[in-house]
Design an enzyme around this catalytic site. Structure first.
Site, short mmCIF file in Angstrom:
data_model
loop_
_atom_site.label_atom_id
_atom_site.label_comp_id
_atom_site.label_asym_id
_atom_site.label_seq_id
_atom_site.Cartn_x
_atom_site.Cartn_y
_atom_site.Cartn_z
N GLY A 625 0.82 -1.20 0.00
CA GLY A 625 0.00 0.00 0.00
C GLY A 625 0.85 1.25 0.00
N GLU A 629 3.73 -2.56 3.51
CA GLU A 629 3.30 -3.83 2.95
C GLU A 629 2.01 -4.31 3.61
OE1 GLU A 629 7.42 -6.01 1.67
OE2 GLU A 629 7.04 -5.77 3.82
N VAL A 630 1.30 -5.17 2.86
CA VAL A 630 0.07 -5.78 3.35
C VAL A 630 0.30 -7.28 3.43
CG1 VAL A 630 -2.41 -6.08 2.99
CG2 VAL A 630 -1.29 -3.98 2.24
N ASP A 741 -13.71 7.11 -4.61
CA ASP A 741 -12.78 6.27 -5.38
C ASP A 741 -13.38 4.89 -5.59
OD1 ASP A 741 -10.54 5.64 -6.79
OD2 ASP A 741 -9.27 5.26 -5.05
#
Length: 979
Positions: A625, A629-630, A741
């Protein structure tokens, strides 16, 4: 010849004073002419009147060089000097050739300047074998023309050094050759080498010696291995540059638990120190109340009498047991019956812990002993896990001895049998007399009566004495001279039979003690047995039921009227009737923008739940992201089943503002509770590494999921997914919230194909005005998904989210195709303003495409609202027949879904190029094996032919067939703007 002899002497003097020292740590030398102490054996062609060899002794060593000086000879000199066979390393595809030489200025030769040259050429030829003295000029390729940086003059000769690169070497060895075309040149040092990145250790990862990359591979990726006692989730990588430098290390090794970094190695923790997990941290000294650890310890054991709770970190000191609570007291609650307040003070010694709780127990005691009160008494707020130091106890009986015990517990109490217990004994005594307050007739017949009564308060023993007799001339009292019947009862009701019909009876009741001695006042009443008399008890029941039924009917009527008024106020004009179910009424809860808080941490604490980092286990990186990190991970909360989660992390080195921005998304998600909105499990904020933990969605982003399953889902399944997304957006709009979005990439799919709205990075709250707009101050917006008014004026509303939902509908029905294909953002805006709308995807139901067009109304007031959209999609799902009518598909328009012509609009040059353009390149071998190798053959194919070559998936079959249809159309290059 005087030129040549003079020149040789001078060259040797220069050579003696010039010795090159290489950087051994970055270069591997393949040939060094100046270091050779024997005959070089280089081939000269032609053998005479060309290059010559000279030698001299320097410091006792013999050195060789080559020179040529035919400046007085006719023009057209072509003299070659070739080295011996130079073997190379298999990975050294690029070598450096360093030349040290002198070239005479042609002006220094009288009368020879017309044919004299001041340059010579470098050639190279690679070969798998040593060809010996065989020499062919056409086997060599020219590398460079060599010219001195500064022309040397007589008396001021200056050595020139030039380095050239020989690329693309692929065989076992190679030759170098030098061509003279009429210069006076002396070549006294040729050094051939390639560069290497030396073996090194970086971030506890060992990388081997590596040959530097070639011209087409400026960076050579090298995999490393963690040093002993170090591990890494991903294999560490680094890049070797063409200059022999290590750059851009990727991944990091960390020492195992019990080990810490000491330079480039992992050493075990010293005695008295420990390290509990894999990390880059140093070993820590054993905390308080622990025993000294051994070398390489993962944890320091507790001393006797001290413990760690399961949730305690290994770095936390061990805790002792709490002492008993003090100052235990019982106070009667004024103006109440059977209630007391118990209070106490915390233990004098909490054992070093702050997680104290209290547990209250009760026993009833008499001469025979004590027994647990069980459910005979009640506690408010409860009897276990109390954090306050008081409790309200009710339903106590008078004249009964109660023993209350209060135990202090902490997180380590479970590890010991010792109990920190304080006890107190109390009993209730009442000064007011016990009274029988009412007596009533429940049922009666011609020869029986049913009676019941109540008392002013609960007695110690629920026993009653009932006396009754006929009413006659003996009077209306129960004197000693009258005859009456006495019953001792355990309940406050009785049924008496065998009475005389139509006779009046006198009844007397009072509470009695264990020995049947009276303890209450007397209640007397007269009742008559008769079959004809109305049944008072039944009459009361019937009357109560009638009143209750009437009240319920009134409530139902009021609710229906209110609902009707609300439905009327929401009626809208459009192609579909709006339907509002009770769940669609606007919720009382309204979104609160976390940015309105002066301290952003306040919003985090208010809307999220804190999770201890020990409860979160990260397993695998699944994405990256904006902030870090994810991971896919497991949430292990005591008392709950392990739960798969997604863990967003904050990368190291963050600023406080980045941390606040990172956690603000959690503050937003924490306010939402809906099955189609991604669920926030909690956050980690009170420790070094901040994390956001959400539910794990097994199938990932919707756009990728659709592309991977192109043609595998029915229209009903796709509409079902859209219904879920619209339900989530309705929930957000009801909370006065704009997403901004909304796109398929921001919709996540779980294992049940359930879609959930996510990614609230661009989301903002609606302003409190009739238009409900949000005006941004800048920043990027997703053009392809954004409504015209939001692009032009940055006005965001739920109506602009509806426009975006229309684009999401198109993405879903087109199986993840990119909206507006390869058009630029500028072209997209221009097309929308010129009233262009995306065409219907292949096999898209007409009703679904019509809803898309409604979402894309230029006037935002004419767009449907999310409640309308949910209702319409519900109706379509309830009537599958409505999805069978397919919207018109024009291959001339959809020619770019994806493109079926070359990038310049020209016909495709090959079948593989055409298949690649429509993203069907996986079938290239099918076409080739079937003998379809030209576009002319492709244009002759029919659907059956496509199926016969192995295209089975319906979506793929239709895509290829429609593309061929578009190629056949003479207007296949029609611009998408011509719709």
């Amino acid at each position: 010849m005087e030129y040549r002899g003079f020149k040789c002497i001078l060259f040797f003097n220069i050579f003696i004073n010039s010795i090159f020292i290489s950087e051994q740590n970055k270069e591997e030398v393949l040939l060094d002419m100046s270091a050779s102490g024997s005959e070089l054996g280089w081939l000269k062609w032609p053998d005479e009147d060309g290059w010559e060899m000279a030698q001299t002794v320097v410091n006792g060593s013999l050195h060789y060089n080559y020179f040529v000086c035919n400046v007085e000879s006719p023009a057209g000199q072509d003299n070659w000097l070739r080295t011996t066979f130079i073997q190379r390393q298999p990975t050294a595809t690029r070598v450096f050739v360093e030349l040290r030489f002198v070239v005479r200025d042609c002006n220094s030769f009288n009368g020879a300047s017309l044919t004299c040259k001041e340059t010579f050429n470098l050639y190279a030829s690679d070969s798998d074998v040593d060809i010996g003295t065989s020499f062919r000029k056409n086997h060599f390729r020219k590398v460079a023309t060599i010219a001195p940086d500064e022309i040397s003059r007589v008396g001021e000769l200056k050595i020139n050094t030039e380095t050239r690169v020989v690329e693309n070497l692929s065989r076992k060895g190679f030759y170098l050759a030098f061509q003279d075309i009429g210069a006076c040149v002396a070549l006294y040092s040729v050094r051939v080498y390639y560069k290497i990145c030396p073996a090194t250790i970086k971030s506890l990862a060992a990388f081997p010696e590596t040959v530097a990359g070639g011209d087409k591979q400026n960076l050579r990726k090298v995999a490393g291995e963690c040093v002993e006692n170090a591990v890494s989730e991903d294999q560490p990588l680094i890049y070797c540059t063409v200059d022999g430098e290590w750059v851009v290390p990727v991944g990091q090794c960390q020492c195992r638990a019990g080990y810490a970094a000491a330079g480039d190695v992992c050493q075990g923790c010293q005695p008295g120190f420990f390290k509990a997990d894999v990390s880059s941290e140093a070993c820590q000294q054993c905390p308080a109340n622990t025993q000294p650890s051994e070398a390489g310890a993962l944890i320091c054991p507790c001393q006797d009498g001290y413990y760690r709770a399961p949730t305690d970190l290994p770095s936390a000191g061990c805790s002792g047991l709490p002492s008993e609570p003090v100052d235990l007291a019982v106070t009667t609650v004024p103006s109440t019956v059977g209630k007391v307040t118990m209070s106490w003070s915390p233990p004098e010694d909490a054992g070093g812990r702050s997680d104290l709780t209290y547990h209250v127990t009760c026993e009833r005691c008499d001469d025979s002993g004590c027994v647990p009160c069980e459910d005979r008494v009640r506690y408010e707020p409860g009897s276990t896990d109390l954090t306050d130091t008081s409790v309200l106890v009710s339903q106590l009986e008078p004249s009964v001895n109660y023993t209350f015990s209060v135990e202090a517990r902490s997180g380590v109490s479970q590890f010991s049998n010792q109990r920190a217990l304080s006890s107190i004994t109390t009993s209730l005594h009442y000064t007011d007399p016990l009274k029988v307050t009412t007596m009533q007739l429940d049922e009666r017949s011609s020869n029986s009566l049913s009676l019941s009564w109540t008392v002013s308060r609960k007695a110690a023993h629920n026993r009653y004495q009932l006396m009754y007799r006929k009413k006659d001339g003996e009077g209306e009292t129960f004197s000693s001279g009258t005859t009456y019947t006495v019953l001792i009862l355990e309940n406050n009701w009785v049924q008496i039979g065998e009475l005389a019909p139509a006779t009046a009876y006198l009844f007397r009741v009072q509470a009695v003690n264990v020995d049947n001695s009276p303890v209450s006042d007397i209640m007397e009443h007269e009742f008559t047995t008769t079959a004809e008399a109305p049944n008072q008890g039944n009459t009361s029941v019937i009357l109560g039921a009638a009143v209750g039924g009437g009240a319920m009917l009134l409530i139902v009527v009021v609710v229906l009227l209110i609902r009707k008024r609300r439905r009327g106020s929401h009626t809208r004009q459009g192609p579909e009737d709006t339907y509002f179910s009770p769940e669609q009424l606007k919720p009382l809860k309204t979104y609160v923008d976390p940015h309105t808080y002066e301290d952003p941490n306040t919003a985090v604490h208010k809307f999220t739940k804190e999770i201890h980092p020990s409860h979160v286990t990260k397993q695998k990186v699944i994405g990256a992201g904006e902030f870090g990190e994810v991971y896919r991970g497991i949430l292990k909360v005591p008392g709950r089943k392990d739960l798969a989660v997604a863990v967003k992390t904050l990368k190291p080195g963050y600023s406080e503002k980045q941390r606040q921005d990172f956690l603000s998304e959690a503050s937003i998600m924490g306010q939402f509770t809906h099955q189609n909105i991604i669920r926030l499990e909690g956050v980690v904020t009170k420790f070094k590494h901040a994390m956001i933990v959400t539910e794990y969605m097994e199938n990932g982003a919707l756009d990728k999921y659709l592309k991977d399953h192109d043609g595998e889902m029915s229209s009903t399944q796709l509409v079902g997914m859209l219904r879920g997304i619209s339900a989530g957006m309705k929930y957000l709009s009801d909370m006065s919230y704009v997403h901004r979005d909304l796109a398929a990439r921001n919709i996540l799919v779980n294992c049940n194909m359930e879609c959930k709205v996510s990614d609230f990075g661009l989301s903002r709250v609606l302003e409190d005005d009739p238009e409900g707009t949000y005006t941004t101050s800048g920043g990027k917006i997703p053009i392809r998904w954004t409504a015209p008014e939001a692009i032009a004026y940055r006005k965001f509303t739920s109506a602009s989210d509806v426009w975006s939902f229309g684009i999401v509908m198109w993405e879903v029905m087109a199986f993840g195709e990119r909206p507006y294909w390869d058009m630029s953002n500028h072209e997209v805006m221009k097309a929308i303003n010129e009233a262009f709308r995306l065409p219907a995807p292949m096999d898209c139901p007409s009703a679904v495409y019509q809803l898309m067009l409604q979402c894309w109304q230029h006037d935002r007031s004419k767009r449907p609202r999310f409640p309308d959209i949910v209702s319409i999609l519900d109706k379509l799902l309830k009537s599958p027949e409505s999805l069978k009518a397919i919207a018109d598909f024009d291959p001339r328009v959809s020619i770019r879904l994806p493109s079926t012509s070359g990038s310049d609009g020209s016909p495709f040059r090959s079948v593989s190029e055409w298949l690649e353009s429509i993203k069907m390149s996986q079938y290239s071998e099918n076409f080739s094996c079937a003998g379809v190798v030209s576009m002319e053959q492709v244009l002759q194919m029919k659907s059956e032919d496509i199926r016969n070559i192995g295209v089975r998936l319906p979506g793929h079959l239709k895509r290829i067939a429609y593309s061929i249809l578009g190629l056949k159309d003479q207007t296949s290059t029609l611009s998408v703007f011509a719709v």
